[in-house]
Design an enzyme around this catalytic site. Structure first.
Site, mmCIF file in Angstrom:
data_model
loop_
_atom_site.group_PDB
_atom_site.id
_atom_site.type_symbol
_atom_site.label_atom_id
_atom_site.label_comp_id
_atom_site.label_asym_id
_atom_site.label_seq_id
_atom_site.Cartn_x
_atom_site.Cartn_y
_atom_site.Cartn_z
ATOM 1 N N ASN A 18 113.812 52.865 48.408
ATOM 2 C CA ASN A 18 112.371 52.724 48.584
ATOM 3 C C ASN A 18 112.136 52.359 50.048
ATOM 4 O OD1 ASN A 18 110.173 49.974 47.646
ATOM 5 N ND2 ASN A 18 109.644 51.936 48.473
ATOM 6 N N CYS A 37 107.526 53.854 45.472
ATOM 7 C CA CYS A 37 108.789 54.039 44.777
ATOM 8 C C CYS A 37 109.183 52.745 44.053
ATOM 9 C CB CYS A 37 109.934 54.426 45.694
ATOM 10 S SG CYS A 37 109.616 55.921 46.631
ATOM 11 N N LYS A 74 100.320 52.153 43.928
ATOM 12 C CA LYS A 74 99.749 50.812 43.864
ATOM 13 C C LYS A 74 100.086 50.009 45.114
ATOM 14 C CE LYS A 74 97.797 47.448 41.681
ATOM 15 N NZ LYS A 74 96.342 47.613 41.784
ATOM 16 N N HIS A 96 70.469 57.900 58.987
ATOM 17 C CA HIS A 96 71.120 58.452 60.179
ATOM 18 C C HIS A 96 72.221 59.430 59.815
ATOM 19 C CE1 HIS A 96 68.811 55.637 62.542
ATOM 20 N NE2 HIS A 96 69.149 54.695 61.654
ATOM 21 N N LYS A 132 86.471 53.437 44.350
ATOM 22 C CA LYS A 132 86.932 53.500 42.940
ATOM 23 C C LYS A 132 86.730 54.907 42.397
ATOM 24 C CE LYS A 132 88.956 50.798 42.595
ATOM 25 N NZ LYS A 132 89.164 49.979 43.693
HETATM 26 C C1 G6P Z 1 96.872 50.948 47.778
HETATM 27 C C2 G6P Z 1 96.290 50.695 46.410
HETATM 28 C C3 G6P Z 1 94.923 50.032 46.542
HETATM 29 C C4 G6P Z 1 95.034 48.758 47.373
HETATM 30 C C5 G6P Z 1 95.687 49.026 48.736
HETATM 31 C C6 G6P Z 1 96.027 47.738 49.449
HETATM 32 O O1 G6P Z 1 96.130 51.912 48.434
HETATM 33 O O2 G6P Z 1 96.164 51.908 45.697
HETATM 34 O O3 G6P Z 1 94.427 49.713 45.254
HETATM 35 O O4 G6P Z 1 93.764 48.224 47.571
HETATM 36 O O5 G6P Z 1 96.913 49.734 48.551
HETATM 37 O O6 G6P Z 1 97.003 47.066 48.704
HETATM 38 P P1 G6P Z 1 97.264 45.508 48.736
HETATM 39 O O7 G6P Z 1 98.365 45.309 47.743
HETATM 40 O O8 G6P Z 1 97.703 45.179 50.128
HETATM 41 O O9 G6P Z 1 96.017 44.831 48.369
#
Ligand code: G6P
Length: 611
Positions: free
Chosen positions: A99, A2, A606, A507, A488
């Site tokens: 948030n 958020c 993100k 395995h 990815k």
């Molecule tokens: C989310 C994002 C990822 C990121 C992860 C950890 O899942 O989509 O791209 O690697 O969070 O985030 P951070 O900010 O702690 O690296």
């Protein structure tokens, strides 16, 4: 999770907030809303992206100069118009965006229902705004005092902003866990989850601390704690340019960020790596390196892509410094009973510096007596501030939800930390140290060369765009890269993909291999090369379609596999910095060819500020 933007000043609030929210969509993008205060509280909200809201709220453009807005990543209740923020209190006097997660919202809700409150949405946020209202109705003092009293009873995390119909031109903000920053302008203030929504207007910011409340008018910022005791506002000057958060001619932020890697890796090394003088210095460790190189054991904790950077670091620290390393998902670390002994150090890796699980893991490790280092990208983020010391990755803002340049910058920092610790410990010879330093300095140019193969990688992507599954295999330093490559692809193309250590595929995963299974194998020239060639033969015997990432000049694999992508030979400790790049491009192009929104993949966000 958020994004929040609020504004008070002389500009029209709605368009100002909408443009700000668009920059925060990386934090969530399933619904959006704005509330404008102009004699009354007018709420505009809608499921879908911020643009949908902009189109639908035709009469909001000149609605007033004080407002709050939100882009949502659903936690409580599906992304519907009703569940979108802002939420009004029952009287209609208070409006909130939030948030975080209110963990005790059910008991608060029951309490409020008994008192006659009605709820229209499924959200914990609507409970919060009514709870604040209920406390304020029984409190004779100011709303900010009542807010403090209410928040003392709240369990969970919040970054919130609040409008009161009876206080025109005033915004109340508070935080615990979720970030909140105030932008201090000339006769105007902004409040947001990060500084990107207002960076073209001001670079003077005040980060709210946990359990702080801000009372914000156009020309005044007052901070108090939950006990209504005044707090000092420390203004910081941010070093962030608008162009850093714009697409700059690329179709997507993800592509821009993949192509920024030569620059971001070099920024990460700037002033730190000087091969000509055989110098490696990390300001963040200058007075704090001892616990690291004297460590009996290193525990690394992180989530998502950052966790995979941690797996590479495990190999680096064990190899170069001979220190035993354990790597653990932060969400697991925090919920078991981890053993921290004297001499243990913890390294927390996080791009955003706001991931809730990583932040709690840091706090826990500190409570257990460990020295905790942070490897963060976002300066002054919660994790960066909670750790004892750390090294910033300086990759610049990463907007694409799938992490790319942050990963290579994390690898760069972790390599520098391992080299420095190895030097202090004496586990690396002087010539070796010097060679690795020069090799590291040469990495940006090598990444540029790999990026030149984009068109060819796009052709491969075209061939495999309709696959249902993918396997990614690697050994040694390339095993975490295989995991990252698979992640990815999953994230942005919704194709099921699994990363595996190449030999381990015998395995289990080999049972999945047939002529429809594309398998990406990272088979660079290192000590495991012959073994991985055997693994590829096993895959080809079962008709698997192999895309091999090989070292330039490889004479064996081009005849054996379906496609080869060549990368220059580098020091094995630095291989992941290079081998991950073609995998980023492959995932990106498959995602684009499938018509997916690669910058904002479904269901993801993100920055995961809820556990
Ligand atoms: C989310 C994002 C990822 C990121 C992860 C950890 O899942 O989509 O791209 O690697 O969070 O985030 P951070 O900010 O702690 O690296």
């Amino acid at each position: 999770m958020c994004g929040i933007v609020a504004y008070v000043g002389a500009r029209e609030a709605f368009p100002t907030i909408i443009e700000g929210l668009k920059r925060l969509e990386y934090r969530g993008y399933d619904s959006a809303g704005v509330c404008i205060h102009n004699h009354r509280l007018r709420v505009f909200k809608k499921s879908g992206k911020v643009n949908e809201l902009k189109k639908s709220a035709v009469d909001a453009q000149n609605a007033g100069c004080t407002g709050i807005g939100h882009t949502r990543w659903a936690t409580h209740g599906p992304p519907t118009d009703i569940n979108a923020h802002p939420h009004l209190s029952n009287s209609g006097n208070l409006s909130i965006v939030h948030n975080g997660i209110i963990e005790n919202y059910l008991s608060l809700k029951e309490e409020l229902i008994k008192k006659g409150y009605t709820f229209y949405s499924d959200t914990d946020t609507e409970v919060l705004v009514n709870f604040i209202e209920e406390v304020s109705l029984h409190h004779t003092g100011t709303l900010e005092e009542a807010l403090g009293l209410a928040l003392k009873r709240v369990v969970g995390a919040y970054g919130l902003v609040l409008l009161d119909v009876n206080q025109p031109g005033t915004i109340l903000a508070a935080r615990k866990g979720s970030p909140m920053v105030v932008g201090v302008g000339k006769n105007e203030h902004f409040v947001a989850s990060d500084a990107s929504p207002f960076i073209e207007f001001t670079n003077e910011v005040v980060y709210l601390k946990n359990e702080e409340i801000a009372v914000v008018t156009k020309d005044k910022l007052k901070l108090i704690n939950l006990e209504n005791i005044g707090q000092t506002a420390y203004i910081e000057i941010l070093d962030l340019e608008l162009e850093e958060i714009e697409k700059g001619g690329y179709d997507h932020f993800m592509l821009k960020e993949i192509f920024e890697q030569p620059r971001s890796v070099s920024d990460c090394m700037r002033g730190r790596v000087e091969p000509a003088r055989n110098l490696l210095k990390l300001g963040g460790l200058q007075n704090n390196a001892k616990p690291l190189y004297r460590a009996e054991r290193i525990l690394i904790t992180a989530c998502g892509t950052s966790y995979y950077a941690g797996l590479v670091a495990e190999y680096l620290f064990e190899d170069l410094c001979r220190i035993p390393v354990e790597v653990e998902y932060a969400s697991e670390f925090r919920y078991r009973n981890p053993i921290i002994r004297e001499g243990d150090v913890v390294i927390a890796i996080s791009q955003s510096g706001e991931t809730a699980d990583t932040l709690v893991a840091v706090e826990m490790a500190k409570d257990l007596g460990a020295t905790v280092y942070g490897v963060c990208n976002v300066v002054a983020s919660s994790i960066a501030r909670a750790t004892d010391a750390g090294v910033y990755t300086h990759a610049g803002p990463e907007i694409g939800v799938a992490s790319t340049k942050a990963f290579t910058a994390q690898l760069t920092v972790l390599t520098m930390m391992a080299l420095l610790a190895a030097k202090y410990k004496g586990t690396i010879t002087h010539p070796e140290f010097a060679n690795k330093l020069s090799a590291l300095a040469g990495i940006p140019a090598i990444i540029s060369r790999v990026l030149e193969q984009q068109e060819y990688i796009k052709e491969i992507a075209y061939q495999f765009r309709n696959a249902d599954n993918f396997l990614y295999l690697g050994r040694g330093y390339n095993y975490p890269v295989a995991l990252e490559g698979a992640l990815k692809l999953k994230e942005i193309s919704y194709i099921h993909a699994e990363g595996y250590p190449a030999a381990e595929m015998k395995h289990g995963p080999i049972a999945l291999v047939d002529e429809d299974m594309p398998i990406v194998v990272i088979a660079t020239r290192d000590h495991a090369y012959d073994k991985i060639v055997s693994n590829i033969q096993e895959l080809k015997s079962r008709k698997g379609k192999v895309i091999a990432v090989v070292t330039e000049g490889d004479q064996t694999l081009p005849d054996m596999v379906d496609y080869t992508i060549e990368i220059p030979q580098v020091d094995q400790h630095l291989t992941p910095l290079i081998s991950v790049v073609p995998l980023q491009l492959l995932a990106y192009h498959i995602g684009v060819l499938k018509g997916c929104n690669v910058d904002q993949p479904r269901n993801l966000a993100k920055s995961v500020t809820v556990e």
